[in-house]
Design a protein around this motif. Structure first.
Motif, PDB file in Angstrom:
ATOM      1  N   GLY A 188       4.949  28.978 -28.745  1.00  0.00           N
ATOM      2  CA  GLY A 188       4.413  29.273 -27.425  1.00  0.00           C
ATOM      3  C   GLY A 188       4.851  30.617 -26.868  1.00  0.00           C
ATOM      4  N   PHE A 189       6.106  31.001 -27.120  1.00  0.00           N
ATOM      5  CA  PHE A 189       6.593  32.290 -26.623  1.00  0.00           C
ATOM      6  C   PHE A 189       5.723  33.418 -27.170  1.00  0.00           C
ATOM      7  N   THR A 190       5.467  33.399 -28.480  1.00  0.00           N
ATOM      8  CA  THR A 190       4.672  34.459 -29.108  1.00  0.00           C
ATOM      9  C   THR A 190       3.243  34.461 -28.593  1.00  0.00           C
ATOM     10  N   MET A 191       2.660  33.272 -28.430  1.00  0.00           N
ATOM     11  CA  MET A 191       1.280  33.189 -27.958  1.00  0.00           C
ATOM     12  C   MET A 191       1.120  33.797 -26.569  1.00  0.00           C
ATOM     13  N   ILE A 192       1.973  33.384 -25.647  1.00  0.00           N
ATOM     14  CA  ILE A 192       1.860  33.876 -24.266  1.00  0.00           C
ATOM     15  C   ILE A 192       2.224  35.355 -24.194  1.00  0.00           C
ATOM     16  N   GLN A 193       3.202  35.768 -24.970  1.00  0.00           N
ATOM     17  CA  GLN A 193       3.620  37.170 -24.955  1.00  0.00           C
ATOM     18  C   GLN A 193       2.512  38.093 -25.461  1.00  0.00           C
ATOM     19  N   ARG A 194       1.902  37.743 -26.585  1.00  0.00           N
ATOM     20  CA  ARG A 194       0.922  38.635 -27.218  1.00  0.00           C
ATOM     21  C   ARG A 194      -0.477  38.527 -26.636  1.00  0.00           C
ATOM     22  N   PHE A 195      -0.894  37.308 -26.307  1.00  0.00           N
ATOM     23  CA  PHE A 195      -2.294  37.096 -25.943  1.00  0.00           C
ATOM     24  C   PHE A 195      -2.503  36.663 -24.489  1.00  0.00           C
ATOM     25  N   GLU A 251       3.913  16.474 -45.735  1.00  0.00           N
ATOM     26  CA  GLU A 251       4.270  17.227 -46.935  1.00  0.00           C
ATOM     27  C   GLU A 251       5.707  17.753 -46.913  1.00  0.00           C
ATOM     28  N   ILE A 252       6.193  18.192 -45.767  1.00  0.00           N
ATOM     29  CA  ILE A 252       7.570  18.692 -45.677  1.00  0.00           C
ATOM     30  C   ILE A 252       8.533  17.525 -45.507  1.00  0.00           C
ATOM     31  N   GLY A 253       8.172  16.590 -44.625  1.00  0.00           N
ATOM     32  CA  GLY A 253       9.019  15.427 -44.378  1.00  0.00           C
ATOM     33  C   GLY A 253      10.164  15.724 -43.434  1.00  0.00           C
ATOM     34  N   HIS A 254      10.833  14.669 -42.979  1.00  0.00           N
ATOM     35  CA  HIS A 254      12.039  14.740 -42.143  1.00  0.00           C
ATOM     36  C   HIS A 254      11.806  15.480 -40.818  1.00  0.00           C
ATOM     37  N   LEU A 255      10.584  15.456 -40.284  1.00  0.00           N
ATOM     38  CA  LEU A 255      10.303  16.112 -39.007  1.00  0.00           C
ATOM     39  C   LEU A 255      10.839  15.244 -37.872  1.00  0.00           C
ATOM     40  N   ALA A 256      11.838  15.771 -37.147  1.00  0.00           N
ATOM     41  CA  ALA A 256      12.476  15.010 -36.073  1.00  0.00           C
ATOM     42  C   ALA A 256      11.617  14.996 -34.808  1.00  0.00           C
ATOM     43  N   TRP A 257      11.073  16.148 -34.441  1.00  0.00           N
ATOM     44  CA  TRP A 257      10.212  16.241 -33.260  1.00  0.00           C
ATOM     45  C   TRP A 257       9.428  17.543 -33.307  1.00  0.00           C
ATOM     46  N   CYS A 258       8.394  17.620 -32.477  1.00  0.00           N
ATOM     47  CA  CYS A 258       7.554  18.820 -32.431  1.00  0.00           C
ATOM     48  C   CYS A 258       7.239  19.163 -30.978  1.00  0.00           C
ATOM     49  N   ALA A 259       7.222  20.451 -30.697  1.00  0.00           N
ATOM     50  CA  ALA A 259       6.973  20.949 -29.341  1.00  0.00           C
ATOM     51  C   ALA A 259       5.472  21.006 -29.067  1.00  0.00           C
ATOM     52  N   PRO A 260       5.074  20.811 -27.811  1.00  0.00           N
ATOM     53  CA  PRO A 260       3.653  20.921 -27.450  1.00  0.00           C
ATOM     54  C   PRO A 260       3.250  22.382 -27.289  1.00  0.00           C
ATOM     55  N   ARG A 261       2.009  22.605 -26.927  1.00  0.00           N
ATOM     56  CA  ARG A 261       1.512  23.964 -26.657  1.00  0.00           C
ATOM     57  C   ARG A 261       1.809  24.269 -25.180  1.00  0.00           C
ATOM     58  N   ASP A 262       3.089  24.529 -24.904  1.00  0.00           N
ATOM     59  CA  ASP A 262       3.533  24.708 -23.512  1.00  0.00           C
ATOM     60  C   ASP A 262       3.330  26.146 -23.044  1.00  0.00           C
ATOM     61  N   TRP A 263       3.471  26.340 -21.736  1.00  0.00           N
ATOM     62  CA  TRP A 263       3.249  27.636 -21.089  1.00  0.00           C
ATOM     63  C   TRP A 263       4.538  28.063 -20.378  1.00  0.00           C
ATOM     64  N   MET A 264       5.199  29.076 -20.901  1.00  0.00           N
ATOM     65  CA  MET A 264       6.435  29.571 -20.291  1.00  0.00           C
ATOM     66  C   MET A 264       6.152  30.192 -18.934  1.00  0.00           C
ATOM     67  N   CYS A 265       7.171  30.204 -18.065  1.00  0.00           N
ATOM     68  CA  CYS A 265       6.949  30.574 -16.659  1.00  0.00           C
ATOM     69  C   CYS A 265       7.763  31.773 -16.187  1.00  0.00           C
ATOM     70  N   GLU A 266       8.307  32.577 -17.104  1.00  0.00           N
ATOM     71  CA  GLU A 266       8.989  33.792 -16.667  1.00  0.00           C
ATOM     72  C   GLU A 266       8.009  34.703 -15.939  1.00  0.00           C
ATOM     73  N   PRO A 267       8.477  35.499 -14.955  1.00  0.00           N
ATOM     74  CA  PRO A 267       7.569  36.394 -14.232  1.00  0.00           C
ATOM     75  C   PRO A 267       6.786  37.327 -15.163  1.00  0.00           C
ATOM     76  N   GLU A 268       7.417  37.801 -16.244  1.00  0.00           N
ATOM     77  CA  GLU A 268       6.724  38.703 -17.171  1.00  0.00           C
ATOM     78  C   GLU A 268       5.582  37.991 -17.883  1.00  0.00           C
ATOM     79  N   ALA A 269       5.767  36.688 -18.158  1.00  0.00           N
ATOM     80  CA  ALA A 269       4.709  35.925 -18.816  1.00  0.00           C
ATOM     81  C   ALA A 269       3.489  35.785 -17.914  1.00  0.00           C
ATOM     82  N   ILE A 270       3.714  35.718 -16.625  1.00  0.00           N
ATOM     83  CA  ILE A 270       2.623  35.535 -15.667  1.00  0.00           C
ATOM     84  C   ILE A 270       2.008  36.869 -15.237  1.00  0.00           C
ATOM     85  N   HIS A 271       2.867  37.833 -14.883  1.00  0.00           N
ATOM     86  CA  HIS A 271       2.372  39.097 -14.321  1.00  0.00           C
ATOM     87  C   HIS A 271       2.295  40.224 -15.338  1.00  0.00           C
TER      88      HIS A 271
END
Length: 333
Positions: free
Chosen positions: A103-110, A130-150
Motif C-alpha cells: 500500500g505504501f508504494t501504491m499511494i506514493q507512486r500513483f 504454493e508458498i505455505g505458512h502464511l500467517a496473515w495478509c494486509a488489506p489494500r489500505d490507504w495511508m493517511c500521512e499528509p504527504e500521501a494526501i496532499h
C-alpha cells in the motif's frame, strides 16, 4: 574459539532448520530468541555469543526484499506482494511469514490502488497454497500521512498525493477489509487502523464497529501511518488510545529500533526493514563475510539481516525498565 565452545555446549537446545548457508546446515536455538548459527569447523554465529533465555514478548517479522529468503531464513518474515506478484515460480516457506499489500508504494507512486481486489485475492490464494505458512495478509489500505494526501517529499520519495481526506482514506481502508473478507473468507486478512491524530484513529475504530467488525475480538490489528513518528510521544499516545478501546493485539508496520525500544512492549508484533536501510548507506560489507559477485553493501544480505535481528531482540529483552519509565512519564504529562 569462544563461538565454537558456546556452540558445542548447546547439545539438544538447538534444531536443524533444514536450510543451508554455504553448504552448511543452519541451526536455530530453541530458547525462543530465534538466534541462528552455522555449526562447522569454522563457526559462524548470527546473533549474540551468549544467548538470553526466555522468549521475547514481541513477535518480530523481519522485512525483506528477497522472496528466496522464505526458504533460506529460519525466522518469521514480512514480504510485499510487489516482490512476489510477477514470479512464475514461488518459493516454499520454511516457516511463518506475513504479506504486505504494498500500500505504501501504491499511494506514493500513483495516488490510488492499481489493479482489482479480485486480482489481489487471486495472488494471495496462490501464495497461501504454493508458498505455505502464511500467517496473515494486509488489506489494500490507504495511508493517511499528509504527504500521501496532499503530495510532497519524504526523504528521496515523492508522493503524488490522492487529493482526498483522511476520513475518505479511512472509509476506503475499512471497505477494503470488508470486500476482501467477502471475496476470500478463508484467507487470514487483518484490519488496519488508519489516521494521523489519536482522535482520527479512534474515529477509524468507530468505522470498523459500524461496519460490524469488533477490533477487540480480532486476532491481530495493524497500525498504519506511524512509521515517520514512531519514536515520538504522539505515536505512543496513539497506541495507548487504541489499547484504551480494548485493542491489545496490535501490529506495528515498519517500526524502527527507536519505536520498538520505546513502545514495543505495547505491541503484539511488528515488522522492520531498518537493517537494509542502514546497510544501504555503507560502502562496504558490514556482515563480516565476502559477498558473491563482489557486492559492496549488505542491504540484501541474509547474514547481516539475521545478525541485526538477533541484536535487536536482545536489546528489547534488556529494556523493560526504561520503557516502563517512559510510559509512566508520558501518562503523567
Amino acid at each position: 574459539m569462544r563461538a565454537r565452545r558456546w556452540a558445542d555446549t548447546l547439545g539438544d537446545l538447538w534444531r536443524d532448520t533444514g536450510c543451508r548457508h554455504g553448504g552448511e546446515p543452519v541451526l536455530e536455538l530453541l530458547d525462543g530468541t530465534g538466534v541462528c548459527f552455522v555449526r562447522s569447523h569454522a563457526v559462524r554465529v548470527w546473533g549474540p555469543l551468549r544467548p538470553y533465555y526466555g522468549p521475547a514478548a514481541l513477535d518480530f517479522l523481519l522485512g525483506s526484499h528477497q522472496p528466496a529468503w522464505l526458504e533460506a531464513a529460519a525466522v518469521p518474515l514480512f514480504i510485499s506482494d510487489t516482490r512476489l506478484q510477477d514470479r512464475m515460480t514461488l518459493p516454499k516457506a520454511s516457516g511463518r511469514w506475513a504479506l504486505d499489500s504494498g500500500g505504501f508504494t501504491m499511494i506514493q507512486r500513483f495516488g490510488h490502488w492499481t489493479g482489482t481486489a479480485q486480482g489481489y485475492v487471486d495472488r494471495v490464494r496462490r501464495y497461501h497454497d504454493e508458498i505455505g505458512h502464511l500467517a496473515w495478509c494486509a488489506p489494500r489500505d490507504w495511508m493517511c500521512e499528509p504527504e500521501a494526501i496532499h503530495g510532497g517529499q519524504i526523504g528521496p520519495l515523492t508522493f503524488v498525493g490522492t487529493g482526498l481526506s483522511v476520513e475518505e482514506h479511512q472509509r476506503r481502508t475499512v471497505a477494503s477489509v470488508l470486500e476482501l473478507r467477502e471475496l476470500a473468507p478463508e484467507l487470514p486478512w487483518i484490519p488496519v487502523v488508519q489516521g494521523y491524530t489519536p482522535a482520527e484513529y479512534e474515529h477509524c475504530v468507530g468505522l470498523y464497529d459500524r461496519a460490524g467488525i469488533d477490533l477487540t475480538r480480532e486476532p491481530l490489528v495493524a497500525l498504519g501511518s506511524v512509521c515517520r513518528r514512531q519514536g515520538t510521544a504522539e505515536a505512543h499516545r496513539i497506541i495507548r488510545a487504541l489499547r484504551a478501546h480494548g485493542i491489545h493485539r496490535l501490529h506495528g508496520f515498519g517500526v524502527k529500533t527507536t519505536g520498538l525500544l520505546r513502545y514495543g512492549h505495547l505491541l503484539s508484533s511488528a515488522d522492520s526493514l531498518s537493517w537494509s536501510d542502514r546497510a544501504r548507506h555503507e560502502d562496504h560489507p558490514i556482515c563480516g563475510e565476502i559477498h558473491p559477485r563482489g557486492g559492496q553493501r549488505c542491504n540484501n544480505c541474509l547474514p547481516w539481516a539475521l545478525d541485526w535481528r538477533n541484536r535487536l531482540l536482545t536489546r528489547l529483552a534488556c529494556r523493560p525498565r526504561q520503557t516502563d519509565l517512559v510510559e509512566a512519564l508520558e501518562c503523567a504529562s
